[in-house]
Scaffold this motif. Structure first.
Motif, PDB file in Angstrom:
ATOM      1  N   TYR A  83       0.811  -1.208   0.000  1.00 43.38           N
ATOM      2  CA  TYR A  83       0.000   0.000   0.000  1.00 43.38           C
ATOM      3  C   TYR A  83       0.852   1.268   0.000  1.00 43.38           C
ATOM      4  N   TYR A  84       0.384   2.281  -0.701  1.00 41.82           N
ATOM      5  CA  TYR A  84       1.055   3.580  -0.709  1.00 41.82           C
ATOM      6  C   TYR A  84       0.694   4.370   0.549  1.00 41.82           C
ATOM      7  N   PHE A  85       1.681   5.089   1.053  1.00 45.29           N
ATOM      8  CA  PHE A  85       1.465   6.046   2.133  1.00 45.29           C
ATOM      9  C   PHE A  85       1.574   7.435   1.530  1.00 45.29           C
ATOM     10  N   ASP A  86       0.568   8.259   1.746  1.00 41.93           N
ATOM     11  CA  ASP A  86       0.560   9.595   1.164  1.00 41.93           C
ATOM     12  C   ASP A  86       1.677  10.466   1.728  1.00 41.93           C
ATOM     13  N   ALA A  87       1.975  11.526   0.996  1.00 40.54           N
ATOM     14  CA  ALA A  87       2.973  12.487   1.473  1.00 40.54           C
ATOM     15  C   ALA A  87       2.465  13.158   2.748  1.00 40.54           C
ATOM     16  N   PRO A  88       3.317  13.328   3.754  1.00 39.54           N
ATOM     17  CA  PRO A  88       2.894  14.001   4.988  1.00 39.54           C
ATOM     18  C   PRO A  88       2.690  15.491   4.752  1.00 39.54           C
ATOM     19  N   PRO A  89       1.974  16.174   5.652  1.00 41.18           N
ATOM     20  CA  PRO A  89       1.750  17.616   5.491  1.00 41.18           C
ATOM     21  C   PRO A  89       3.071  18.371   5.471  1.00 41.18           C
ATOM     22  N   THR A  90       3.112  19.445   4.683  1.00 42.69           N
ATOM     23  CA  THR A  90       4.319  20.261   4.605  1.00 42.69           C
ATOM     24  C   THR A  90       4.269  21.375   5.649  1.00 42.69           C
ATOM     25  N   ALA A  91       5.448  21.816   6.070  1.00 47.01           N
ATOM     26  CA  ALA A  91       5.548  22.910   7.037  1.00 47.01           C
ATOM     27  C   ALA A  91       5.398  24.240   6.319  1.00 47.01           C
ATOM     28  N   GLN A  92       4.902  25.229   7.046  1.00 43.98           N
ATOM     29  CA  GLN A  92       4.725  26.564   6.501  1.00 43.98           C
ATOM     30  C   GLN A  92       5.633  27.537   7.233  1.00 43.98           C
ATOM     31  N   ALA A  93       6.443  28.295   6.466  1.00 43.86           N
ATOM     32  CA  ALA A  93       7.317  29.293   7.078  1.00 43.86           C
ATOM     33  C   ALA A  93       6.461  30.373   7.734  1.00 43.86           C
ATOM     34  N   LEU A  94       6.871  30.798   8.926  1.00 48.75           N
ATOM     35  CA  LEU A  94       6.135  31.806   9.683  1.00 48.75           C
ATOM     36  C   LEU A  94       6.902  33.117   9.680  1.00 48.75           C
ATOM     37  N   ALA A  95       6.183  34.214   9.535  1.00 47.98           N
ATOM     38  CA  ALA A  95       6.815  35.528   9.579  1.00 47.98           C
ATOM     39  C   ALA A  95       7.220  35.848  11.008  1.00 47.98           C
ATOM     40  N   GLY A  96       8.352  36.524  11.170  1.00 47.54           N
ATOM     41  CA  GLY A  96       8.807  36.860  12.516  1.00 47.54           C
ATOM     42  C   GLY A  96       9.329  35.642  13.237  1.00 47.54           C
ATOM     43  N   THR A  97       9.395  35.726  14.547  1.00 47.48           N
ATOM     44  CA  THR A  97       9.895  34.629  15.370  1.00 47.48           C
ATOM     45  C   THR A  97       8.928  34.407  16.520  1.00 47.48           C
ATOM     46  N   PRO A  98       7.826  33.686  16.280  1.00 50.54           N
ATOM     47  CA  PRO A  98       6.831  33.492  17.344  1.00 50.54           C
ATOM     48  C   PRO A  98       7.338  32.574  18.437  1.00 50.54           C
ATOM     49  N   GLY A  99       6.658  32.621  19.567  1.00 50.78           N
ATOM     50  CA  GLY A  99       7.027  31.725  20.666  1.00 50.78           C
ATOM     51  C   GLY A  99       8.226  32.237  21.435  1.00 50.78           C
ATOM     52  N   SER A 100       8.850  31.350  22.181  1.00 52.25           N
ATOM     53  CA  SER A 100       9.957  31.733  23.068  1.00 52.25           C
ATOM     54  C   SER A 100      11.318  31.479  22.443  1.00 52.25           C
ATOM     55  N   GLY A 101      11.358  31.173  21.155  1.00 55.64           N
ATOM     56  CA  GLY A 101      12.631  30.948  20.481  1.00 55.64           C
ATOM     57  C   GLY A 101      12.962  29.478  20.392  1.00 55.64           C
ATOM     58  N   PRO A 102      14.090  29.168  19.734  1.00 56.13           N
ATOM     59  CA  PRO A 102      14.481  27.767  19.542  1.00 56.13           C
ATOM     60  C   PRO A 102      14.554  26.998  20.851  1.00 56.13           C
ATOM     61  N   LEU A 103      14.318  25.700  20.754  1.00 57.30           N
ATOM     62  CA  LEU A 103      14.288  24.809  21.909  1.00 57.30           C
ATOM     63  C   LEU A 103      15.661  24.693  22.551  1.00 57.30           C
ATOM     64  N   ALA A 104      15.701  24.781  23.865  1.00 60.28           N
ATOM     65  CA  ALA A 104      16.939  24.591  24.627  1.00 60.28           C
ATOM     66  C   ALA A 104      16.785  23.329  25.469  1.00 60.28           C
ATOM     67  N   LEU A 105      17.627  22.336  25.206  1.00 58.53           N
ATOM     68  CA  LEU A 105      17.543  21.061  25.910  1.00 58.53           C
ATOM     69  C   LEU A 105      18.934  20.456  25.968  1.00 58.53           C
ATOM     70  N   THR A 106      19.315  19.954  27.137  1.00 49.77           N
ATOM     71  CA  THR A 106      20.641  19.376  27.325  1.00 49.77           C
ATOM     72  C   THR A 106      20.533  17.863  27.416  1.00 49.77           C
ATOM     73  N   LEU A 107      21.419  17.170  26.694  1.00 51.23           N
ATOM     74  CA  LEU A 107      21.432  15.706  26.750  1.00 51.23           C
ATOM     75  C   LEU A 107      22.158  15.234  27.994  1.00 51.23           C
ATOM     76  N   ASN A 108      21.425  14.501  28.829  1.00 51.93           N
ATOM     77  CA  ASN A 108      22.055  13.812  29.951  1.00 51.93           C
ATOM     78  C   ASN A 108      22.493  12.449  29.440  1.00 51.93           C
ATOM     79  N   PRO A 109      23.785  12.154  29.446  1.00 49.45           N
ATOM     80  CA  PRO A 109      24.242  10.889  28.848  1.00 49.45           C
ATOM     81  C   PRO A 109      23.459   9.698  29.381  1.00 49.45           C
ATOM     82  N   PRO A 110      22.841   8.918  28.477  1.00 56.03           N
ATOM     83  CA  PRO A 110      22.067   7.753  28.926  1.00 56.03           C
ATOM     84  C   PRO A 110      22.984   6.672  29.460  1.00 56.03           C
ATOM     85  N   GLY A 111      22.479   5.878  30.394  1.00 56.29           N
ATOM     86  CA  GLY A 111      23.260   4.775  30.944  1.00 56.29           C
ATOM     87  C   GLY A 111      23.405   3.650  29.946  1.00 56.29           C
TER      88      GLY A 111
END
Length: 272
Positions: free
Chosen positions: A14-42
């Motif tokens: 069976y074919y899987f359809d193309a997923p929805p495309t992203a839309q560029a947004l004017a300006g910089t909404p929200g609180s800015g790019p995600l900040a996350l630190t990797l804690n080394p997994p065991g």
């Protein structure tokens, strides 16, 4: 082939359809790019989200630490660092949800598996191969932000094997407002995820077939290459669900059923 005793089963691809495309947004909404630190997994008890999707591009030095080396079952996608892929958007959305479950750091990792190979469509066979590759690489959670109207016995079987190995699977419910099931989200044992347009409101585009479902926000703002993009759909809601579960499991590694129960209570599917 169906009459060959050496062949286990024959089914349509069976074919899987193309997923929805992203839309560029004017300006910089929200609180800015995600900040996350990797804690080394065991060395044991790692939480790895198998992202079966398009190829995942660089999210920047900090977030790339969460991304394991990419696998592909459909050939390598052409190098393109300009147009954000659906896989990249889903990886970002997963990490957004992981960050919400932590205090700025997490040991969750993402194993991307490209099942599109640069094409806009894929097939149930490639999705099955992608699931197999993710599981073989140590994935403990599967994010399937894709869908088809065809129910493949091959895909059913590979998902059954993953579930038998206690792998939790989240699948998109689909983006057409009908009661027709979308696969693999509708396969028994997969947690189908519908999309909310606002708290308590099912998105007008979301499928509403009955099943083991939950509903999470269907919209996200993703930052890629210095640009903000808006992504929408049950695929985004599925990525959020995978991230919520994975982030919670990283903090409480022995309570999978409790986490899933809490999610189903916290994110019920509202009526239409």
């Amino acid at each position: 082939l169906q009459n060959d005793s050496d062949v286990a089963a024959v089914d349509y691809n069976y074919y899987f359809d193309a997923p929805p495309t992203a839309q560029a947004l004017a300006g910089t909404p929200g609180s800015g790019p995600l900040a996350l630190t990797l804690n080394p997994p065991g060395s044991s008890g790692k939480v790895i989200v198998g992202l079966v999707d398009m190829n995942v591009q660089s999210l920047g030095a900090q977030l790339d630490k969460f991304i394991l080396p990419q696998l592909s079952v459909a050939g390598d996608a052409p190098v393109n660092n300009t147009d954000m892929t659906h896989g990249t958007a889903m990886a970002y959305a997963i990490l957004q949800a992981v960050a919400q479950q932590s205090s700025g750091g997490s040991s969750v990792q993402i194993q991307p598996v490209d099942v599109y190979g640069g094409s806009q469509t894929t097939t149930s066979w490639n999705v099955a191969l992608g699931i197999q590759a993710a599981v073989n690489s140590g994935a403990t959670v599967l994010n399937l932000s894709l869908g088809s109207s065809g129910d493949s016995s091959v895909l059913d079987s590979i998902i059954g094997l993953a579930l038998a190995n206690n792998i939790v699977i989240f699948g998109a419910a689909g983006n057409t407002p009908v009661a027709t099931p979308t696969y693999p989200g509708a396969i028994t044992g997969v947690h189908a995820v519908k999309a909310l347009s606002a708290p308590g409101q099912l998105a007008p585009y979301a499928n509403y077939w009955a099943g083991d479902s939950m509903a999470l926000p269907g919209t996200s703002v993703v930052y890629f290459g210095g640009q903000a993009y808006g992504v929408q759909g049950t695929s985004t809601a599925t990525a959020y669900a995978s991230g919520v579960y994975a982030g919670s499991m990283a903090l409480h590694p022995t309570s999978s059923s409790q986490i899933l129960g809490t999610m189903q209570s916290k994110f019920p599917v509202p009526g239409r």
